[in-house]
Design a protein around this motif. Structure first.
Motif, PDB file in Angstrom:
ATOM      1  N   SER A 110     -19.873  20.533  45.256  1.00 28.22           N
ATOM      2  CA  SER A 110     -21.106  22.590  45.158  1.00 28.22           C
ATOM      3  C   SER A 110     -22.135  21.625  45.917  1.00 28.22           C
ATOM      4  O   SER A 110     -22.876  22.577  46.544  1.00 28.22           O
ATOM      5  N   ASP A 111     -22.352  20.411  45.810  1.00 27.71           N
ATOM      6  CA  ASP A 111     -23.945  20.604  46.186  1.00 27.71           C
ATOM      7  C   ASP A 111     -23.551  18.699  46.849  1.00 27.71           C
ATOM      8  O   ASP A 111     -22.918  17.652  46.704  1.00 27.71           O
ATOM      9  N   VAL A 112     -24.435  19.652  47.998  1.00 24.61           N
ATOM     10  CA  VAL A 112     -24.086  17.803  49.411  1.00 24.61           C
ATOM     11  C   VAL A 112     -25.348  18.058  49.503  1.00 24.61           C
ATOM     12  O   VAL A 112     -26.276  18.040  49.063  1.00 24.61           O
ATOM     13  N   ASP A 113     -25.299  16.422  50.322  1.00 23.88           N
ATOM     14  CA  ASP A 113     -26.892  15.442  51.174  1.00 23.88           C
ATOM     15  C   ASP A 113     -26.831  16.200  52.292  1.00 23.88           C
ATOM     16  O   ASP A 113     -26.222  17.366  52.590  1.00 23.88           O
ATOM     17  N   ALA A 114     -27.476  15.095  53.094  1.00 24.73           N
ATOM     18  CA  ALA A 114     -28.136  15.872  54.347  1.00 24.73           C
ATOM     19  C   ALA A 114     -26.647  15.669  55.711  1.00 24.73           C
ATOM     20  O   ALA A 114     -27.402  16.426  56.328  1.00 24.73           O
ATOM     21  N   GLY A 147     -23.863  16.180  54.534  1.00 19.68           N
ATOM     22  CA  GLY A 147     -22.876  16.793  54.270  1.00 19.68           C
ATOM     23  C   GLY A 147     -21.861  16.819  53.047  1.00 19.68           C
ATOM     24  O   GLY A 147     -21.017  17.511  52.916  1.00 19.68           O
ATOM     25  N   ALA A 148     -22.167  15.339  52.474  1.00 19.33           N
ATOM     26  CA  ALA A 148     -21.236  14.714  51.844  1.00 19.33           C
ATOM     27  C   ALA A 148     -21.615  14.483  50.368  1.00 19.33           C
ATOM     28  O   ALA A 148     -22.806  15.846  49.857  1.00 19.33           O
ATOM     29  N   PRO A 149     -20.838  15.278  49.460  1.00 16.17           N
ATOM     30  CA  PRO A 149     -20.648  15.453  48.379  1.00 16.17           C
ATOM     31  C   PRO A 149     -21.766  14.867  47.254  1.00 16.17           C
ATOM     32  O   PRO A 149     -21.898  13.539  47.945  1.00 16.17           O
ATOM     33  N   ILE A 150     -22.466  14.642  46.543  1.00 16.11           N
ATOM     34  CA  ILE A 150     -23.042  14.647  45.779  1.00 16.11           C
ATOM     35  C   ILE A 150     -23.202  13.046  44.917  1.00 16.11           C
ATOM     36  O   ILE A 150     -21.897  13.600  44.622  1.00 16.11           O
ATOM     37  N   GLU A 151     -23.282  12.582  44.976  1.00 16.23           N
ATOM     38  CA  GLU A 151     -22.092  11.476  43.850  1.00 16.23           C
ATOM     39  C   GLU A 151     -23.296  10.705  43.006  1.00 16.23           C
ATOM     40  O   GLU A 151     -24.978  10.524  43.225  1.00 16.23           O
ATOM     41  N   GLN A 152     -22.822  10.710  41.754  1.00 13.19           N
ATOM     42  CA  GLN A 152     -23.520  10.495  40.735  1.00 13.19           C
ATOM     43  C   GLN A 152     -22.911   8.714  40.408  1.00 13.19           C
ATOM     44  O   GLN A 152     -21.473   8.385  39.754  1.00 13.19           O
ATOM     45  N   HIS A 153     -23.159   8.026  39.333  1.00 14.31           N
ATOM     46  CA  HIS A 153     -22.797   6.885  39.228  1.00 14.31           C
ATOM     47  C   HIS A 153     -22.803   5.966  37.344  1.00 14.31           C
ATOM     48  O   HIS A 153     -24.402   6.272  37.457  1.00 14.31           O
TER      49      HIS A 153
END
Length: 233
Positions: free
Chosen positions: A102-106, A108-114
């Motif tokens: 639902s949230d993308v970076d600059a 256009g890829a999905p935001i990732e958390q680890h």
């Protein structure tokens, strides 16, 4: 046509399998994985009271390695069957990746958390061993059993937390090698968690409510391991 039987050699420790009960130690390594059931779209309430839909998925994107140490006690039932109890500790870390679609970076890829999900298990494997007759200084066998485990790790500020208890079904193969001073037993076994090991109450203890979308993205988790263990008896 001439048939040649396998040559017999001098047997090391010929009476070791006649003991009614004996002890040993074990060391080894294992690969661990978590299979997740993702919950799908979820509704999140922002600080201003607006409600938005979020889609977050979680995956352990690789098999992570760990190591095992422990002891064993084995009871001889008869020439073919043995019953083994092996208290041990399994140490490792699982690498988890969350994808926020639902949230993308600059780019256009999905935001990732680890998250590095550390694990320290106390286990009590109870296995039935079915062994072939000994030939020279080796003896192959099959094992099957259950392995209850107590998880000693887990933090309240992580995205996900595992329950304190889990139970594994394990099956495997191995071979006894009779050396002059001890018996060496390499064993490969596959372990499958029988229950949902995810702590579903973990979300109630989170202080940072921005983590909820990641915590609530998963509804189930089932653990798997592949273990290569060396027993010294």
């Amino acid at each position: 046509m001439t048939l040649h039987a396998q040559d017999r050699t001098v047997q090391n420790r010929p009476y070791t399998d006649l003991r009614r009960f004996h002890f040993g130690v074990l060391v080894g390594g294992h690969l661990q994985d978590l299979e997740f059931v993702n919950g799908g779209p979820q509704l999140i309430t922002n600080d201003d009271g607006t409600i938005v839909e979020k889609i977050v998925t979680c995956d352990q994107d690789r098999w992570d390695a760990g190591f095992t140490v422990g002891v064993l006690g084995e009871f001889r039932i008869n020439q073919t069957f043995q019953f083994r109890v092996a208290p041990a500790m399994y140490f490792g870390t699982r690498h988890l990746t969350f994808h926020n679609f639902s949230d993308v970076d600059a780019t256009g890829a999905p935001i990732e958390q680890h998250q590095e999900l550390k694990s320290a298990y106390i286990s009590l494997a109870c296995d039935l061993i079915v062994a072939a007759p000994r030939f020279n200084n080796h003896r192959p066998y099959l094992i099957a059993g259950v392995n209850p485990m107590m998880n000693l790790s887990g933090r309240d500020n992580d995205f996900l937390k595992l329950k304190g208890m889990d139970t594994f079904l394990e099956v495997g193969v191995g071979c006894d090698f009779y050396l002059p001073f001890f018996k060496l037993r390499p064993e490969l076994k596959f372990m499958f968690g029988l229950s949902n090991c995810l702590d579903l109450k973990h979300a109630d203890h989170l202080r940072d409510k921005n983590m909820l979308m990641y915590t609530n993205s998963v509804t189930e988790a089932h653990s798997k391991m592949i273990a290569l263990t060396f027993y010294f008896e």
